[in-house]
Design an enzyme around this catalytic site. Structure first.
Site, PDB file in Angstrom:
ATOM      1  N   GLU A 130       0.667  -1.185   0.025  1.00 35.35           N
ATOM      2  CA  GLU A 130       0.125   0.124  -0.014  1.00 35.35           C
ATOM      3  C   GLU A 130       0.784   1.253  -0.207  1.00 35.35           C
ATOM      4  O   GLU A 130       2.075   1.262   0.597  1.00 35.35           O
ATOM      5  CB  GLU A 130      -0.929   0.029   1.546  1.00 35.35           C
ATOM      6  N   ASP A 131       0.354   2.397  -0.428  1.00 34.91           N
ATOM      7  CA  ASP A 131       1.113   3.725  -0.576  1.00 34.91           C
ATOM      8  C   ASP A 131       0.830   4.205   0.774  1.00 34.91           C
ATOM      9  O   ASP A 131       1.794   4.613   1.240  1.00 34.91           O
ATOM     10  CB  ASP A 131       0.561   4.657  -1.772  1.00 34.91           C
ATOM     11  N   ASP A 134      -3.799   5.193   6.546  1.00 33.55           N
ATOM     12  CA  ASP A 134      -4.433   6.473   7.225  1.00 33.55           C
ATOM     13  C   ASP A 134      -5.606   6.163   8.333  1.00 33.55           C
ATOM     14  O   ASP A 134      -4.988   5.581   9.346  1.00 33.55           O
ATOM     15  CB  ASP A 134      -5.199   7.256   6.054  1.00 33.55           C
ATOM     16  N   PHE A 193      -1.867  16.093   4.224  1.00 25.85           N
ATOM     17  CA  PHE A 193      -2.385  15.286   3.047  1.00 25.85           C
ATOM     18  C   PHE A 193      -1.174  15.523   1.716  1.00 25.85           C
ATOM     19  O   PHE A 193      -0.684  16.527   1.709  1.00 25.85           O
ATOM     20  CB  PHE A 193      -3.401  16.247   2.502  1.00 25.85           C
ATOM     21  N   VAL A 194      -0.837  14.351   1.477  1.00 25.14           N
ATOM     22  CA  VAL A 194       0.590  14.319   0.795  1.00 25.14           C
ATOM     23  C   VAL A 194       0.110  13.559  -0.564  1.00 25.14           C
ATOM     24  O   VAL A 194      -0.836  12.724  -0.694  1.00 25.14           O
ATOM     25  CB  VAL A 194       1.677  13.504   1.553  1.00 25.14           C
ATOM     26  N   ARG A 228      -0.459  12.008  -9.181  1.00 23.68           N
ATOM     27  CA  ARG A 228       0.397  10.956  -8.845  1.00 23.68           C
ATOM     28  C   ARG A 228       1.545  10.656  -9.366  1.00 23.68           C
ATOM     29  O   ARG A 228       2.669  10.101  -9.132  1.00 23.68           O
ATOM     30  CB  ARG A 228      -0.621   9.693  -9.534  1.00 23.68           C
TER      31      ARG A 228
HETATM   32  C1  PRP Z   1      -5.952   5.537  -0.478  1.00 24.19           C
HETATM   33  C2  PRP Z   1      -4.648   4.646  -0.303  1.00 24.19           C
HETATM   34  C3  PRP Z   1      -5.311   3.406   0.656  1.00 24.19           C
HETATM   35  C4  PRP Z   1      -6.035   4.083   1.459  1.00 24.19           C
HETATM   36  C5  PRP Z   1      -5.603   4.389   2.537  1.00 24.19           C
HETATM   37  O1  PRP Z   1      -6.488   4.941  -1.454  1.00 24.19           O
HETATM   38  O2  PRP Z   1      -4.357   4.306  -1.562  1.00 24.19           O
HETATM   39  O3  PRP Z   1      -5.723   2.397  -0.069  1.00 24.19           O
HETATM   40  O4  PRP Z   1      -6.461   5.304   0.780  1.00 24.19           O
HETATM   41  O5  PRP Z   1      -6.520   5.074   3.499  1.00 24.19           O
HETATM   42  P1  PRP Z   1      -7.379   4.483   4.822  1.00 24.19           P
HETATM   43  O6  PRP Z   1      -6.041   3.874   5.608  1.00 24.19           O
HETATM   44  O7  PRP Z   1      -7.946   5.472   5.500  1.00 24.19           O
HETATM   45  O8  PRP Z   1      -8.163   3.354   4.493  1.00 24.19           O
HETATM   46  P2  PRP Z   1      -7.946   5.743  -2.152  1.00 24.19           P
HETATM   47  O9  PRP Z   1      -9.067   5.520  -1.797  1.00 24.19           O
HETATM   48  O10 PRP Z   1      -7.413   7.257  -2.294  1.00 24.19           O
HETATM   49  O11 PRP Z   1      -7.704   5.288  -3.662  1.00 24.19           O
HETATM   50  P3  PRP Z   1      -6.333   5.407  -4.767  1.00 24.19           P
HETATM   51  O12 PRP Z   1      -5.177   4.207  -4.213  1.00 24.19           O
HETATM   52  O13 PRP Z   1      -6.934   4.754  -6.089  1.00 24.19           O
HETATM   53  O14 PRP Z   1      -5.613   6.772  -4.732  1.00 24.19           O
END
Ligand code: PRP
Length: 177
Positions: free
Chosen positions: A97-98, A101, A150-151, A163
């Site tokens: 995961e990136d 949060d 927010f990064v 991205r």
């Molecule tokens: C972002 C990120 C994680 C998630 C983390 O995804 O890539 O999947 O939020 O947040 P959390 O811990 O609060 O669940 P996003 O919904 O932005 O989708 P993306 O990866 O397509 O940008």
């Protein structure tokens, strides 16, 4: 290119930390062939760099999880598309995961993978924002722990923008676009 933004982690810092994480995976999974699953879309850059750094024999796959709909706040609802249970059963899964949060996404994904019969499930996140956690979840491997800003960049978006930036930067206050 990213000079106008406040850089939190430069491409050099990212590469150095990703190399360390890759070495950890190589050591911890020696003799195994894990199934490494990237969580689309945000993890794509980290996923590709991490696996090249790890030089670990593995299978790869992707799943989709999305909870931020045109917003900087999680909706709390996580929409998931996963591989078939046949592909998961008996595998040593590493979820990439990136960002971690609230923890809702990885809490849900790890539970689903265990329900589908994974032999083991570990998680690796580039960025961890512990101040924002609402779910009872912590990652097995963390690149950087960060404050509640927010990064974007290196795969992370705001409303599908930014991205492509090679560095992780703080979302410009005035843009939002
Ligand atoms: C972002 C990120 C994680 C998630 C983390 O995804 O890539 O999947 O939020 O947040 P959390 O811990 O609060 O669940 P996003 O919904 O932005 O989708 P993306 O990866 O397509 O940008």
């Amino acid at each position: 290119m990213t000079k106008q933004y406040e850089v939190l982690f430069s491409r050099e810092q990212l590469a150095a930390r990703v190399a360390e994480l890759g070495a950890e995976l190589r050591r911890d999974y020696a003799g195994k062939t894990p199934l490494v699953l990237g969580v689309l879309k945000g993890a794509v850059f980290f996923f590709a760099d991490l696996l090249r750094a790890a030089e670990l024999p593995c299978k790869i796959g992707f799943l989709t999880a999305s909870s931020y709909l045109h917003s900087t706040e999680s909706s709390g609802e996580v929409t998931v598309k996963m591989p078939n249970a046949d592909e998961i059963r008996g595998q040593d899964v590493i979820l990439v995961e990136d960002i971690l949060d609230t923890g809702n996404t990885l809490y849900k994904l790890t539970r689903l993978l265990r329900e589908q019969g994974a032999n083991s499930v570990k998680t690796i996140v580039l960025l961890d924002k512990p101040d924002r956690r609402t779910a009872d979840f912590s990652a097995d491997y963390v690149g950087f722990t960060i404050p509640d800003a927010f990064v974007v960049g290196y795969g992370l978006d705001f409303d599908e923008q930014y991205r492509y930036l090679p560095d992780v930067v703080v979302l410009p206050q005035d843009t939002g676009k």
